[in-house]
Every structure is written in structure tokens, then in C-alpha cells.
Design a protein around this motif. Structure first.
Motif, PDB file in Angstrom:
ATOM      1  N   ARG A   1      -3.966  -3.793  -5.110  1.00  0.00           N
ATOM      2  CA  ARG A   1      -4.736  -2.669  -5.659  1.00  0.00           C
ATOM      3  C   ARG A   1      -6.218  -2.998  -5.821  1.00  0.00           C
ATOM      4  NH1 ARG A   1      -1.017  -0.855  -3.846  1.00  0.00           N
ATOM      5  NH2 ARG A   1       0.396   0.735  -4.664  1.00  0.00           N
TER       6      ARG A   1
ATOM      7  N   GLU B   1       0.824  -1.217   0.000  1.00  0.00           N
ATOM      8  CA  GLU B   1       0.000   0.000   0.000  1.00  0.00           C
ATOM      9  C   GLU B   1       0.849   1.254   0.000  1.00  0.00           C
ATOM     10  OE1 GLU B   1      -2.795   0.008   3.158  1.00  0.00           O
ATOM     11  OE2 GLU B   1      -4.345  -1.018   1.987  1.00  0.00           O
TER      12      GLU B   1
ATOM     13  N   VAL C   1       3.506   1.732  -1.623  1.00  0.00           N
ATOM     14  CA  VAL C   1       4.122   1.916  -2.935  1.00  0.00           C
ATOM     15  C   VAL C   1       3.100   2.540  -3.881  1.00  0.00           C
ATOM     16  CG1 VAL C   1       5.344   0.771  -4.818  1.00  0.00           C
ATOM     17  CG2 VAL C   1       5.556  -0.098  -2.483  1.00  0.00           C
ATOM     18  N   SER C   2       3.549   3.450  -4.722  1.00  0.00           N
ATOM     19  CA  SER C   2       2.638   4.103  -5.651  1.00  0.00           C
ATOM     20  C   SER C   2       2.072   3.098  -6.650  1.00  0.00           C
ATOM     21  CB  SER C   2       3.353   5.232  -6.392  1.00  0.00           C
ATOM     22  OG  SER C   2       4.370   4.710  -7.230  1.00  0.00           O
ATOM     23  N   THR C   3       0.890   3.404  -7.158  1.00  0.00           N
ATOM     24  CA  THR C   3       0.210   2.497  -8.081  1.00  0.00           C
ATOM     25  C   THR C   3       0.994   2.306  -9.374  1.00  0.00           C
ATOM     26  OG1 THR C   3      -1.929   3.135  -7.179  1.00  0.00           O
ATOM     27  CG2 THR C   3      -1.932   2.090  -9.336  1.00  0.00           C
ATOM     28  N   ASP C   4       1.583   3.385  -9.887  1.00  0.00           N
ATOM     29  CA  ASP C   4       2.368   3.268 -11.123  1.00  0.00           C
ATOM     30  C   ASP C   4       3.561   2.331 -10.928  1.00  0.00           C
ATOM     31  OD1 ASP C   4       0.641   5.010 -12.343  1.00  0.00           O
ATOM     32  OD2 ASP C   4       1.902   6.781 -12.023  1.00  0.00           O
ATOM     33  N   THR C   5       4.201   2.430  -9.768  1.00  0.00           N
ATOM     34  CA  THR C   5       5.338   1.556  -9.484  1.00  0.00           C
ATOM     35  C   THR C   5       4.897   0.098  -9.380  1.00  0.00           C
ATOM     36  OG1 THR C   5       6.450   3.353  -8.301  1.00  0.00           O
ATOM     37  CG2 THR C   5       7.258   1.131  -7.923  1.00  0.00           C
TER      38      THR C   5
END
Length: 298
Positions: A193, A143, A145-149
Motif C-alpha cells: 500500500r 494489489e 486485495v482491498s485495502t481494508d482486507t
């Protein structure tokens, strides 16, 4: 001796391919017999087109499996697929595949490995229990970590899964364990996600079924039932194209072209390029010591 007592020409010393004698020749000298030992294309394998197409089906179906897994995850992410339905469908498919796995060779493989059905049931229950118990942890694992990563990591892991999957290459070139691990890691990244822990549980179990159980069944079909193997590969590829069509028509066309290229065009290119292979072998090759060890084992 020549005329009038004059000495004749010096005797011709034959050249020998040895290093332990002093010879009146330069170090890089070779005679005309050197190229008599030249051999071309000694170990070239001659392929048949349909045999190569048959083998390339494993690559096409693995591409389709990755596509199907991503589609199922996307359906759950958009709320189009309930995790309950995915879990139930996965259990039914696993049960059918388990029965088919035994029926293909009439249980001879189970007798050879010595594993009972009770042991399989215990392993399944333990796996489901642990995965369900740790699903809240899997949901919150990335959670921060960014979604793009996360999407980038999942894409790289799925690509690594395809690269290192055991398509039949020698074991020193691929790693089935690494391929499975990176695929499970990609499923954990994508599961973080999704809306809830049950979604994460459904995603991880689906990854195990797609990337671990299905290839095992497919190898058994390939070894014991070639017609069933061809039918299974065709069914998976058509399912992937149909699923992609529900999302994007352009994506479905591109996927179909990719699968056709891998299955039909690439084998044709391989056979055509075989005509231009020109490997040479001769006395300049590195020496190989071949010793018969059977006498030492007697």
C-alpha cells in the motif's frame, strides 16, 4: 472364643491398596491412612517481584517494536519519511548492533557457532540483493486485495506475532519461526500500500531488522549484560511512546499505560495470585514410571 464357648468377633482384616487380592471391602473403599500421602503445592514456583518485572520487559519491548514498525510504515505512507533515510538508518543501526553483538561476550558466541564475518557479509548481501530485486513484485503482490482486507490481515498477523513470540516459554508452547514469518507477511501486506518499490524494500528490510535481528541482540544482552538489556528495553519503550505521541496524545497515554501495566502491574498480580494456588497431589495421581537409563548407555 467368648464366654460359654460362643465365638468372638471376626478378625479385622487390614485394607491394602492393591487390586490383585480379593478383599472384603467395596471397590471405592479407602482407610484413614489414604490422606496421609496428601501433598499440597509440591511444584509451585515462588517468584520475586523484581525478577518478574525483569522478565516481563521482553513482552513490553516486543509490543513497542510492533508499535515502532507500524509508526515507520505510517510515516512513509504519509510522505513524512523518505525510504532512503529509513534504509540508511537501518543499515547504520544494523552495523552498530552487529558490533555490539560481538562485544557483549567478546566474540565467544561466534567461536561456539563457528560462523565467520565473511559468511555474515555474504548472507547480508544476498538478502539485500534478492529483496531489492523482488521489491516490485512485493509492491504489486496484493494489489487485487482491498485495502481494508490488507489492513485486517496485517493486524491479525502482527497479533499472531505477539502471541507466538518466544518470550522464554517452552518450545512446545511457542514458535519463533511462525512468529517471524507472520510478521514478515504483515510487512509485505503493508508494503503493497506504499507508493513505490523502494518503499516496499525499505519496509521489508525494516521488518527483518525489528523482528529478527533486534530480538537476537536482545537475547544476547539478556544473557551476558543484564544492565544493557534493561537499558535497551527502556529505550525501545520510550521510543515507542514518543513516536506515538507525535501521532496521537491519547494513543501515547494508552500505550504508556499498557506498557506500565505489563511491566509493573501484571507481575504484582501474578505474585498476589500465587497465594491462592492450591494444587494437591496424592496416591490418586497417575503413576509415573521412572527408569534409570544410564545403565543401558554404559
Amino acid at each position: 472364643m467368648g464366654a460359654e464357648g460362643e465365638p468372638g468377633p471376626p478378625p479385622v482384616v487390614p485394607w491394602k491398596k492393591v487390586l490383585y487380592e480379593q478383599q472384603p471391602f467395596p471397590d471405592n473403599y479407602v482407610d484413614r491412612r489414604f490422606l496421609e500421602e496428601l501433598r499440597k503445592n509440591m511444584y509451585v514456583r515462588h517468584y520475586r517481584y523484581w525478577n518478574v518485572v525483569y522478565e516481563s520487559g521482553l513482552v513490553a519491548q516486543q509490543l513497542s517494536c510492533v508499535c515502532i514498525f507500524v509508526l515507520l510504515w505510517g510515516y512513509m505512507d504519509q510522505g513524512l519519511l523518505s525510504p532512503h533515510w529509513l534504509i540508511v538508518a537501518g543499515l547504520v543501526c544494523s552495523l552498530v548492533g552487529y558490533v555490539l553483538y560481538d562485544l557483549v561476550d567478546w566474540g565467544r558466541g561466534r567461536v561456539r557457532c563457528g560462523r565467520s564475518r565473511w559468511a555474515d557479509l555474504k548472507s547480508t548481501v544476498i538478502f539485500l540483493a534478492f529483496t531489492y530485486g523482488f521489491s516490485p513484485v512485493l509492491k504489486t503482490l496484493t494489489e487485487a486485495v482491498s485495502t481494508d482486507t490488507v489492513y485486517a490481515m496485517a493486524s491479525l498477523m502482527l497479533l499472531a506475532h505477539l502471541v507466538f513470540f518466544e518470550y522464554g516459554a517452552p518450545p512446545d508452547m511457542v514458535s519463533s519461526g511462525f512468529s517471524l514469518n507472520v510478521a514478515i507477511f504483515a510487512s509485505v501486506c503493508l508494503a503493497s500500500r506504499l507508493p513505490g518499490p523502494l518503499h516496499a524494500f525499505a519496509t521489508v528490510t525494516c521488518a527483518i531488522q525489528v523482528f529478527a535481528l533486534w530480538p537476537t541482540l536482545l537475547r544476547r544482552l539478556k544473557a551476558s549484560a543484564p544492565c544493557g538489556y534493561v537499558a535497551a528495553v527502556a529505550l525501545v519503550c520510550m521510543a515507542a511512546v514518543a513516536g506515538t505521541l507525535s501521532v496521537s496524545a491519547v494513543g501515547a497515554v494508552l500505550l504508556a499505560l499498557l506498557l506500565l501495566s505489563v511491566s509493573l502491574l501484571c507481575p504484582l498480580l501474578l505474585i498476589r495470585l500465587q497465594l491462592y494456588k492450591d494444587n494437591i497431589h496424592g496416591p490418586w495421581d497417575e503413576a509415573e514410571i521412572k527408569e534409570d537409563l544410564s545403565r543401558f548407555l554404559q
